[in-house]
Design an enzyme around this catalytic site. Sequence first.
Site, PDB file in Angstrom:
ATOM      1  CB  SER A 183      -0.052  -4.900   0.956  1.00  0.00           C
ATOM      2  OG  SER A 183      -1.337  -4.985   1.037  1.00  0.00           O
ATOM      3  CD  GLU A 198      -1.206  -5.787   4.928  1.00  0.00           C
ATOM      4  OE1 GLU A 198      -0.721  -4.958   4.667  1.00  0.00           O
ATOM      5  OE2 GLU A 198      -1.700  -7.028   3.734  1.00  0.00           O
ATOM      6  CG  ASP A 206       0.472  -3.237   6.704  1.00  0.00           C
ATOM      7  OD1 ASP A 206       1.563  -2.636   5.451  1.00  0.00           O
ATOM      8  OD2 ASP A 206      -0.879  -3.220   6.885  1.00  0.00           O
TER       9      ASP A 206
END
Length: 601
Positions: A516, A295, A299
């Site tokens: 995401s 994650e 990002d």
Amino acid sequence: MAPSLRLLLALLCAAPAFGLPTSPYEVKESVNPPHGWVQHSTAPPEHSIELRIGLPQPNFGILESHLYEVSDPDHHRYGQHLSKEEVEELVAPHPGSLDAVDEWLAFHGIQEEDISRSPAKDWITLSLPVELVEKMLDTKYHVWKHTKTGDYIVRTTSYSLPIHLHEHVDVIQPTTMFSQFKPFRSTISKVEAAPATSATDSLGSLVNPATGLTIDASCNVTITVSCLQQLYNAVGFTPSAKGNSIGITGYLEEFASIADLEAFFVQQVPTAENSSFKFVSVNGGINNQSDPGFEASLDVQFAFGLSHPIPPTFFSTAGSPPFIADDDTPTNTNEPYLNWLDFILSQEKIPLSISTSYGDDEQTVPESFAKRVCADFAQLGARGTSLIFSSGDHGVGDGDSNPATQTCFTNNGKNETKFIPTFPATCPFVTSVGATDNVAPEVAVSRFFSGGGFSNYFSRPSYQDPTVPNFLSKLAPGTFEGLFNPNGRGFPDVSAQGDRFEIIVGGQAFLIGGTSASAPTVNGFISLLNDVRLSKGLPSLGFLNPFIYKKGFAGFTDILSGHNSGCGTTGFNVTKGWDPVTGFGTPNFGKLKELVLETGA
């Protein structure tokens, strides 16, 4: 009755309520435990709880008015964001609330040196053992176990306060919140080894029929920074970075590797080689370079790759809610999210755009807590920061099962079947981002389902009034009747690509998908739009939604195919204009940069 007794009673009735710390208790809040949580054992009396007490903000309505005025592109105050001090003055509690709560705490032996207060004094934080909290709240805590994940948390299903305190306290947590705050990326099975050929290898080209833009055909297989620049009309744009900033939030021990970011830059953004991000620790958060997370990597690599050389910041907030039931040393079980809000609101300077790829089912977050957190987001918007959140990956359903087989029961004790919206994406003061797939044309993502629908907590904000009813009018009579709240805040607001993003984790290339991916993508482009405005001496965009719904929608490409299955249904269909699957669609930077210069100039 004797005169002296009547006088005594009169004095007692006239005395401030906070002078009666032992007034009778009354239930402040109670919930039914969400599906999947079962009571495991009695909470250890010495278990430490970081208790947070939210005091009412009597002037929040004034702050909200300021927020909408400075965010409305047609208002003369557009862009005149408030200072930290101005915001704090508007959210400060009434002195009577401070006195009432302080006296109650003192009654239980808690002194000022035991307390931490937010800058506006609207939040009180203190660490206390379970046995004392149970006495203060007239409740009983238990260890609860999630049957699917095996997580343990320490919670109660009901708590009480002395009657006189009810008007002086909005919320106390952790008490009734069973949220499983998590990343909104597709399940781990969706993360797969990247193809042997480089993502930048050409397979010819395609033309997006909706925009006329030419995109490498390889972008239908693998999404890179170059693909997003081509697809969203930003090829050749280089930001000046002067006065600008961008941020990413990290939670749950998701760490961002500097070495992986460098390898990503070498592969996809050569101009960014030998650059990195500013790391900020929140509440003791670390950034373990030997344990990079999917994650965090997704990002920072895409948000910072798209926005380079705009100064980037990665916030790592410590705290992981699950409690280890057999651990001899009890640990904190509070959600880490509010720690970040406490921190960021206390800072004089904050990034001008920040994205978060985490959240949970709205119904697992008590309404009182959701509304206070949402109010904190409003403070950041009023100060000129754009907040961007993933809409979720499970269509109109919950995040605990396959969208095709979800039962989607409510937590109201009635076991009703309803669509399950996502928080914080449902907060009206943030911009929610759904996901798309393919490039010629783009469609609503199909390998998982873009989260979207209508809030059960937040009513439809005024900026959606000209738009959302139009979508609802297109639904056939009786469609999903009783399954959603047609008067709720609709989400998402916009969307972006959300599948097959190539990232580097632990030195290896992987493909990953989920909203995401969509949120940091939009964050990157908003940062570029801020650069366009700042370079002309204009303020940052701040709270985006009033601009998007009034003018900015013309700079988004409408998505016309797809749906968001869940709860045993096909969910909502994509339609012309706004819809609760892809919002207004995906950004066209070339158009948006003209629109943002027409606003507040």
